[in-house]
Motif scaffolding. Structure first.
Motif, PDB file in Angstrom:
ATOM      1  N   ASP A   1       0.825  -1.215   0.000  1.00 31.58           N
ATOM      2  CA  ASP A   1       0.000   0.000   0.000  1.00 31.58           C
ATOM      3  C   ASP A   1       0.858   1.264   0.000  1.00 31.58           C
ATOM      4  OD1 ASP A   1      -2.349  -1.451  -0.046  1.00 31.58           O
ATOM      5  OD2 ASP A   1      -2.555  -1.475   2.129  1.00 31.58           O
ATOM      6  N   GLY A   2       1.909   1.240  -0.815  1.00 30.49           N
ATOM      7  CA  GLY A   2       2.754   2.412  -0.990  1.00 30.49           C
ATOM      8  C   GLY A   2       3.796   2.625   0.077  1.00 30.49           C
ATOM      9  N   GLN A   3       3.860   1.728   1.096  1.00 31.11           N
ATOM     10  CA  GLN A   3       4.837   1.859   2.173  1.00 31.11           C
ATOM     11  C   GLN A   3       5.883   0.754   2.061  1.00 31.11           C
ATOM     12  OE1 GLN A   3       4.803   4.412   4.486  1.00 31.11           O
ATOM     13  NE2 GLN A   3       3.124   5.215   3.232  1.00 31.11           N
ATOM     14  N   LEU A   4       7.160   1.151   2.126  1.00 21.20           N
ATOM     15  CA  LEU A   4       8.256   0.186   2.042  1.00 21.20           C
ATOM     16  C   LEU A   4       8.326  -0.618   3.341  1.00 21.20           C
ATOM     17  CD1 LEU A   4      10.726  -0.928   0.536  1.00 21.20           C
ATOM     18  CD2 LEU A   4      12.072   0.918   1.545  1.00 21.20           C
ATOM     19  N   GLN A   5       8.158  -1.952   3.222  1.00 18.47           N
ATOM     20  CA  GLN A   5       8.208  -2.815   4.396  1.00 18.47           C
ATOM     21  C   GLN A   5       9.632  -3.273   4.695  1.00 18.47           C
ATOM     22  OE1 GLN A   5       5.161  -3.602   6.157  1.00 18.47           O
ATOM     23  NE2 GLN A   5       4.608  -1.885   4.830  1.00 18.47           N
ATOM     24  N   SER A   6      10.343  -3.692   3.667  1.00 15.19           N
ATOM     25  CA  SER A   6      11.731  -4.129   3.824  1.00 15.19           C
ATOM     26  C   SER A   6      12.372  -4.188   2.446  1.00 15.19           C
ATOM     27  CB  SER A   6      11.809  -5.501   4.518  1.00 15.19           C
ATOM     28  OG  SER A   6      11.105  -6.478   3.763  1.00 15.19           O
ATOM     29  N   ALA A   7      13.713  -4.246   2.427  1.00 16.64           N
ATOM     30  CA  ALA A   7      14.450  -4.329   1.159  1.00 16.64           C
ATOM     31  C   ALA A   7      15.579  -5.333   1.325  1.00 16.64           C
ATOM     32  CB  ALA A   7      14.993  -2.956   0.751  1.00 16.64           C
ATOM     33  N   PRO A   8      15.247  -6.619   1.360  1.00 19.37           N
ATOM     34  CA  PRO A   8      16.266  -7.635   1.593  1.00 19.37           C
ATOM     35  C   PRO A   8      17.256  -7.766   0.435  1.00 19.37           C
ATOM     36  CG  PRO A   8      14.195  -8.665   1.007  1.00 19.37           C
ATOM     37  CD  PRO A   8      13.903  -7.215   1.186  1.00 19.37           C
ATOM     38  N   ARG A   9      18.463  -8.166   0.767  1.00 23.59           N
ATOM     39  CA  ARG A   9      19.496  -8.410  -0.239  1.00 23.59           C
ATOM     40  C   ARG A   9      19.238  -9.760  -0.902  1.00 23.59           C
ATOM     41  NH1 ARG A   9      25.872  -9.344   1.302  1.00 23.59           N
ATOM     42  NH2 ARG A   9      26.456 -10.445  -0.603  1.00 23.59           N
ATOM     43  N   VAL A  10      19.425  -9.830  -2.210  1.00 23.48           N
ATOM     44  CA  VAL A  10      19.224 -11.068  -2.971  1.00 23.48           C
ATOM     45  C   VAL A  10      20.588 -11.518  -3.490  1.00 23.48           C
ATOM     46  CG1 VAL A  10      18.084 -12.148  -4.931  1.00 23.48           C
ATOM     47  CG2 VAL A  10      16.910 -10.362  -3.629  1.00 23.48           C
ATOM     48  N   GLY A  11      21.031 -12.740  -3.100  1.00 22.07           N
ATOM     49  CA  GLY A  11      22.335 -13.225  -3.504  1.00 22.07           C
ATOM     50  C   GLY A  11      22.300 -14.234  -4.618  1.00 22.07           C
ATOM     51  N   GLU A  12      21.097 -14.814  -4.861  1.00 22.00           N
ATOM     52  CA  GLU A  12      21.004 -15.841  -5.901  1.00 22.00           C
ATOM     53  C   GLU A  12      19.558 -16.014  -6.320  1.00 22.00           C
ATOM     54  OE1 GLU A  12      20.812 -19.486  -2.631  1.00 22.00           O
ATOM     55  OE2 GLU A  12      22.424 -19.425  -4.116  1.00 22.00           O
ATOM     56  N   ARG A  13      19.336 -16.808  -7.363  1.00 21.62           N
ATOM     57  CA  ARG A  13      17.993 -17.109  -7.861  1.00 21.62           C
ATOM     58  C   ARG A  13      17.218 -17.874  -6.789  1.00 21.62           C
ATOM     59  NH1 ARG A  13      15.336 -18.425 -12.911  1.00 21.62           N
ATOM     60  NH2 ARG A  13      13.893 -20.162 -12.639  1.00 21.62           N
ATOM     61  N   ILE A  14      16.011 -17.419  -6.503  1.00 26.99           N
ATOM     62  CA  ILE A  14      15.131 -18.086  -5.525  1.00 26.99           C
ATOM     63  C   ILE A  14      14.006 -18.764  -6.293  1.00 26.99           C
ATOM     64  CG2 ILE A  14      13.666 -17.798  -3.491  1.00 26.99           C
ATOM     65  CD1 ILE A  14      15.259 -15.274  -2.846  1.00 26.99           C
ATOM     66  N   ALA A  15      14.066 -20.101  -6.337  1.00 26.39           N
ATOM     67  CA  ALA A  15      13.124 -20.842  -7.183  1.00 26.39           C
ATOM     68  C   ALA A  15      12.077 -21.617  -6.384  1.00 26.39           C
ATOM     69  CB  ALA A  15      13.902 -21.809  -8.083  1.00 26.39           C
ATOM     70  N   GLY A  16      12.006 -21.405  -5.082  1.00 25.45           N
ATOM     71  CA  GLY A  16      11.076 -22.196  -4.273  1.00 25.45           C
ATOM     72  C   GLY A  16       9.634 -21.738  -4.328  1.00 25.45           C
ATOM     73  N   GLY A  17       9.372 -20.594  -4.951  1.00 32.33           N
ATOM     74  CA  GLY A  17       7.994 -20.104  -5.031  1.00 32.33           C
ATOM     75  C   GLY A  17       7.496 -19.466  -3.764  1.00 32.33           C
ATOM     76  N   SER A  18       8.400 -18.995  -2.891  1.00 32.70           N
ATOM     77  CA  SER A  18       7.967 -18.356  -1.652  1.00 32.70           C
ATOM     78  C   SER A  18       8.908 -17.217  -1.295  1.00 32.70           C
ATOM     79  CB  SER A  18       7.918 -19.366  -0.496  1.00 32.70           C
ATOM     80  OG  SER A  18       9.218 -19.823  -0.181  1.00 32.70           O
ATOM     81  N   ALA A  19       8.415 -16.315  -0.450  1.00 31.06           N
ATOM     82  CA  ALA A  19       9.208 -15.188   0.031  1.00 31.06           C
ATOM     83  C   ALA A  19       8.693 -14.839   1.414  1.00 31.06           C
ATOM     84  CB  ALA A  19       9.070 -13.995  -0.916  1.00 31.06           C
ATOM     85  N   GLN A  20       9.381 -13.945   2.110  1.00 35.08           N
ATOM     86  CA  GLN A  20       8.916 -13.525   3.419  1.00 35.08           C
ATOM     87  C   GLN A  20       9.019 -12.016   3.576  1.00 35.08           C
ATOM     88  OE1 GLN A  20      11.334 -16.007   3.295  1.00 35.08           O
ATOM     89  NE2 GLN A  20      13.226 -14.869   3.695  1.00 35.08           N
ATOM     90  N   ILE A  21       8.079 -11.474   4.350  1.00 31.68           N
ATOM     91  CA  ILE A  21       8.090 -10.047   4.671  1.00 31.68           C
ATOM     92  C   ILE A  21       8.446  -9.917   6.137  1.00 31.68           C
ATOM     93  CG2 ILE A  21       6.755  -7.914   4.705  1.00 31.68           C
ATOM     94  CD1 ILE A  21       4.845  -9.130   2.716  1.00 31.68           C
ATOM     95  N   THR A  22       9.522  -9.202   6.437  1.00 26.67           N
ATOM     96  CA  THR A  22       9.911  -8.969   7.827  1.00 26.67           C
ATOM     97  C   THR A  22       9.741  -7.489   8.139  1.00 26.67           C
ATOM     98  OG1 THR A  22      12.205  -8.629   7.164  1.00 26.67           O
ATOM     99  CG2 THR A  22      11.573 -10.864   7.807  1.00 26.67           C
ATOM    100  N   GLY A  23       9.482  -7.201   9.411  1.00 27.47           N
ATOM    101  CA  GLY A  23       9.283  -5.795   9.760  1.00 27.47           C
ATOM    102  C   GLY A  23       9.015  -5.581  11.224  1.00 27.47           C
ATOM    103  N   ASN A  24       9.533  -6.495  12.108  1.00 26.91           N
ATOM    104  CA  ASN A  24       9.322  -6.357  13.554  1.00 26.91           C
ATOM    105  C   ASN A  24       7.839  -6.258  13.915  1.00 26.91           C
ATOM    106  OD1 ASN A  24      12.127  -6.304  14.106  1.00 26.91           O
ATOM    107  ND2 ASN A  24      12.194  -4.138  13.513  1.00 26.91           N
ATOM    108  N   TYR A  25       7.052  -7.177  13.380  1.00 25.78           N
ATOM    109  CA  TYR A  25       5.606  -7.144  13.603  1.00 25.78           C
ATOM    110  C   TYR A  25       5.251  -7.728  14.971  1.00 25.78           C
ATOM    111  CZ  TYR A  25       5.457  -6.479   8.546  1.00 25.78           C
ATOM    112  OH  TYR A  25       5.641  -6.012   7.278  1.00 25.78           O
ATOM    113  N   THR A  26       4.164  -7.208  15.545  1.00 26.10           N
ATOM    114  CA  THR A  26       3.546  -7.892  16.669  1.00 26.10           C
ATOM    115  C   THR A  26       2.713  -9.035  16.103  1.00 26.10           C
ATOM    116  OG1 THR A  26       1.522  -6.552  16.637  1.00 26.10           O
ATOM    117  CG2 THR A  26       3.388  -5.713  17.923  1.00 26.10           C
ATOM    118  N   GLN A  27       2.256  -9.920  16.998  1.00 28.75           N
ATOM    119  CA  GLN A  27       1.473 -11.062  16.528  1.00 28.75           C
ATOM    120  C   GLN A  27       0.199 -10.610  15.824  1.00 28.75           C
ATOM    121  OE1 GLN A  27       0.152 -13.785  19.581  1.00 28.75           O
ATOM    122  NE2 GLN A  27       0.017 -15.476  18.145  1.00 28.75           N
ATOM    123  N   ARG A  28      -0.488  -9.638  16.407  1.00 21.91           N
ATOM    124  CA  ARG A  28      -1.731  -9.163  15.798  1.00 21.91           C
ATOM    125  C   ARG A  28      -1.464  -8.511  14.450  1.00 21.91           C
ATOM    126  NH1 ARG A  28      -6.225  -6.036  19.220  1.00 21.91           N
ATOM    127  NH2 ARG A  28      -6.198  -8.114  20.143  1.00 21.91           N
TER     128      ARG A  28
END
Length: 862
Positions: A312-339
């Protein structure tokens, strides 16, 4: 005390104690009093008093604060860590940010102050929020697709709201570009973020970051924009700035699933799973960025491949990419609370294409008016009293035992529901009614079996043991078939269907436990202690010898003729039988000077022949005058206003506005309800075919379909009835009752086939039905006492449900004898050998035993 009694008593005590722990407190506690008492710290008590003062001063303003929100605001502004005032409550030591610590702890304290078993919209009311689709965004959608897009938005919002529990919200269109959402047991003073969570677009984008340009020192490259990432996990915010491509490399439309997960360092992240196309695109972009990183390492140029995750227009994270990721998944990190992590995953799973804005927010009263609730309580008390009196009068000490067992059953059902933080609504109450009916039925089955054993000359101890042993398979099969129905509702249902399914599933399991463990324990303790020396009961239909099969053809034909009449009437009145819940209608908003009871309004509009009406009182959140909303059928809104002004000129009614509202039971709920019933019947056919044989299954399914059609037909034939949302639960209630009754008859037929190897199929069926006729009549009497009480003394929708269920009780009892059994008989063409060829228990005949004996060279005296 014997060991076999001790473990039953201990298990029952533990389960009841567990359930009572969730049922206490029965109602919400005052938040300020609750947290002050729980903390016991004078310094915290003073902080709460400050919050109460701030809350009182804010009332009547546009930003009215509850004590909870005032306390949260003070603590966060002054960097006060609330957890220091609560011994034994520890948060993650790595979570140093005071605001985040408070945002985790305070919602837990608020939830702890509330009753675990919440009440639904129909009982206690809640909030009503009206969203309007952004007109600019809507104008960009082709006219032919606008209704479809609005319907998609409604389904998405409903799924989002349902993640707050089994709340059965109302979500429906209003006019051409608005959506109304009603949520039970929620107030925006304590939950200000709920509205934002519901309407968040969840536009997820993956964008490439410029490999070497730094916003702190370099000018902005063409095609890029500047974005910043804020890390506030510590006391000091860390801001990182990047140049990010304007156009995304990948969007959220390729995400097939999102869910929260704890990472290796104990933090929370949101895992994304891509579909096949998305997995390929993600692999391509990570391969490109990985090559940049590799080149930067080799050339020591400082270039690095970063992938910005933008929500929604807000940068959540900008992880470094070192190689091709072919597993079909990714993760968003951002020090979230459980809720925060749960809400983010929910919105990503249900992204909105159309932006929404809040245009109205109200507190609404219960959709089931106070007079209906009061009359329902009164009718329930009368019904329970009547059932209790009958059970004690007929079964004497056994009746007392049964009632205690049923009370345990209801406590356990409510306790388990409370442990799920479920919302108790009218369909849920209907599920509890069926639970009580099944519990009474199970006890009647047990007592009738014990009587049979006593008539056979057995001692009281042997009769109790034999009765329970013989009734186990009947109770098991009857409840498992009902459990299959509830599982289908849970899997496919939404709204009232799902709520009913949850209550019913819990009720089935608790009924089996209470009937087979609690009732047996009490009876065994009574006769081992010497308190129960005789098992006395009244007697009904003793040694009856009715030729039921003699009447099978005329009864079958007459019943299906009535079904056909009902279906014809249903077809001819199709456009007029659906209530506002299914069709939508007019909604008028009125001001007034004198507040009238909903019952007076409803009676006046009924006299004016307005048809179905739903009067609701509402008040603007944060203050303002109370208004009256009246929902009617289409083109009935203005006549309703005129009728009220004429009937109550002293009330000072004035119409402020009129809207067209859509159905609260949308097409998806209707489709899933029908699909649930169809799939449930299919599973029942398979189960009964497996446990019995196919003929029994066909008989049960035909009888259930007969009961549904006949009940609907009679309901439509009687003037003044329309289908409403709770009627979905009433029909499902009948399915459960009909199956329960039919399985009892079939189980006895199966038993008699084994016991009477030389009798013809017709004779066996008659013997079986005569054996269970007392149980069928007694069960019908007890259930009718409850449903007729609700029908006679209840009002509004309670009356409609009770009327429907009363018809269902009669049709269910009738069909188990004159529909299910004859269909089973017709299927096998009256030949028991056809049954035995696929039966799970094939009896051994005397001549077979003799042949085996002779062939072995031994002899046997008969």
């Amino acid at each position: 005390m014997s060991g076999k009694y001790f473990w039953k008593l201990a298990l029952t005590a533990v389960i009841v104690a567990f359930c009572l722990s969730y049922l206490v407190p029965m109602s919400d506690q005052d938040f300020a009093e609750h947290v002050t008492e729980r903390s016991g710290d004078p310094e915290f008590a003073a902080l709460v008093e400050r919050a109460k003062t701030v809350s009182e001063e804010s009332q009547g303003s546009d930003r009215a604060l509850s004590v909870y929100m005032a306390l949260k605001s003070i603590a966060n502004e002054e960097r006060i860590d609330i957890s220091q005032y609560f011994e034994g409550l520890e948060l993650e030591s790595s979570l140093r940010n005071v605001e985040k610590r408070n945002n985790i702890l305070l919602p837990e304290l608020l939830e702890d102050s509330k009753a675990n078993l919440k009440k639904g919209l129909d009982i206690q009311g809640g909030i009503s929020v009206t969203f309007e689709v952004d007109p600019v965004a809507l104008a960009e959608v082709p006219a032919a697709q606008r209704n479809e897009k609005l319907a998609d938005a409604i389904n998405i919002i409903e799924r989002r709201v349902n993640t707050y529990g089994v709340s059965e919200p109302i979500v429906r269109p209003v006019g051409e570009n608005r959506i109304e959402v009603q949520i039970a047991g929620v107030n925006t003073k304590d939950n200000p973020d709920i509205i934002e969570t519901i309407k968040a677009p969840a536009r997820l984008e993956f964008r490439e970051v410029h490999p070497n340009a730094d916003p702190r020192t370099d000018p902005r490259p063409t095609g890029y924009i500047e974005m910043e990432e804020v890390d506030d996990n510590g006391d000091q915010e860390i801001v990182r700035r990047y140049y990010v491509k304007r156009l995304p490399a990948l969007t959220g439309k390729y995400v097939s699933d999102a869910f929260p997960r704890t990472n290796q360092v104990g933090g929370l992240e949101v895992i994304l799973q891509f579909n096949d196309e998305g997995a390929e695109l993600f692999a391509d972009v990570t391969e490109r960025l990985g090559a940049i990183t590799e080149r930067g390492i080799q050339t020591r140029s400082g270039e690095v491949g970063l992938l910005a995750i933008v929500l929604d227009g807000q940068l959540q994270s900008a992880p470094r990419v070192g190689e091709r990721i072919a597993g079909g998944s990714a993760q968003i990190t951002g020090n979230y609370t459980q809720r925060e992590a749960i809400n983010l995953a929910n919105t990503l799973n249900n992204p909105l294409e159309l932006p929404l804005e809040v245009v109205e927010m109200y507190e609404v009263g219960p959709s089931m008016a106070k007079d209906s609730i009061d009359s329902g309580v009164k009718a329930s008390i009368i019904g329970v009293t009547a059932v209790s009196a009958f059970m004690i009068a007929y079964f004497m000490i056994g009746g007392v035992v049964a009632l205690i067992s049923v009370i345990f059953n209801v406590v356990i059902v409510l306790g388990v529901l409370a442990s799920y933080n479920a919302t108790l609504t009218l369909p849920g109450i209907a599920g509890i009614v069926l639970t009580v009916g099944m519990a009474v039925d199970a006890n009647i089955l047990i007592f009738e079996r014990i009587r049979e054993e006593l008539r056979a000359g057995k001692s009281l101890k042997s009769a109790v043991e034999g009765g329970f042993d013989k009734v186990f398979s009947t109770i098991f099969d009857a409840n498992v078939t009902t459990l299959l129905v509830s599982f289908v509702m849970l899997g496919l249902g939404t709204g009232p269907v799902k709520g009913f399914g949850l209550t019913l599933a819990i009720g089935v399991i608790t009924t089996m436990f209470c009937a087979l463990v609690v009732t047996r324990l009490m009876l065994e303790l009574l006769f081992t202690s010497g308190a129960l020396k005789k098992f006395k009961t009244l007697s009904l239909f003793n040694a009856s010898n009715i030729d039921f099969m003699k009447f099978r053809k005329p009864a079958f034909l007459a019943s299906w003729c009535l079904v056909a009449v009902g279906v014809i009437v249903l077809a001819t009145k199709w456009d007029n039988i659906w209530g506002i819940d299914f069709t939508g209608g007019d909604e008028v908003i009125m001001s007034f000077t004198e507040r009238l009871d909903e019952a007076q309004i409803r009676d006046a509009l009924a006299a004016a022949d307005i048809g179905e009406v739903n009067p609701l009182y509402q008040a603007q959140l944060g203050g303002g005058d109370e208004l009256l909303r009246i929902q009617t059928g289409f083109e009935k809104g203005v006549p309703a206003v005129e009728a009220l002004i004429k009937a109550f000129p002293e009330a000072g009614y004035e119409m402020l506005g009129k809207n067209e509202i859509g159905p609260s039971v949308g097409a998806e709920i209707q489709k899933n309800a029908l699909l649930s019933i169809a799939l449930a019947l299919g599973l029942i056919l398979l189960y009964i075919a497996f446990r019995f044989e196919i003929g029994y299954g066909i008989g049960a399914v035909v009888a259930t379909i007969h009961d549904i059609l006949l009940t609907i037909g009679v309901f439509v034939l009687v003037p003044g009835h329309q289908f409403t949302a709770p009627m979905v639960a009433a029909i499902l209630l009948i399915v459960g009752y009909s199956l329960n009754d039919t399985i009892v008859v079939f189980d006895r037929i199966r038993e008699e086939l084994t016991l009477r190897p030389t009798s013809k199929l017709r004779e066996v069926i008659n013997i079986a039905m005569n054996a269970v006729i007392t149980r069928s009549v007694l069960t019908s009497i007890t259930t009718l006492l409850a449903s007729v009480s609700l029908m006679v003394f209840g009002k509004g929708v309670i009356n409609d449900i009770a009327f429907t269920f009363t018809i269902g009780i009669i049709t269910g009892t009738f069909s188990s004898i004159f529909i299910a059994s004859p269909v089973f008989y017709f299927y096998h063409k009256g030949d028991r050998r056809s049954v035995e060829s696929s039966h799970d228990i094939v009896p051994e005949y005397d001549w077979q035993v003799s042949t085996k004996v002779a062939s072995s060279g031994t002899s046997k005296d008969d």
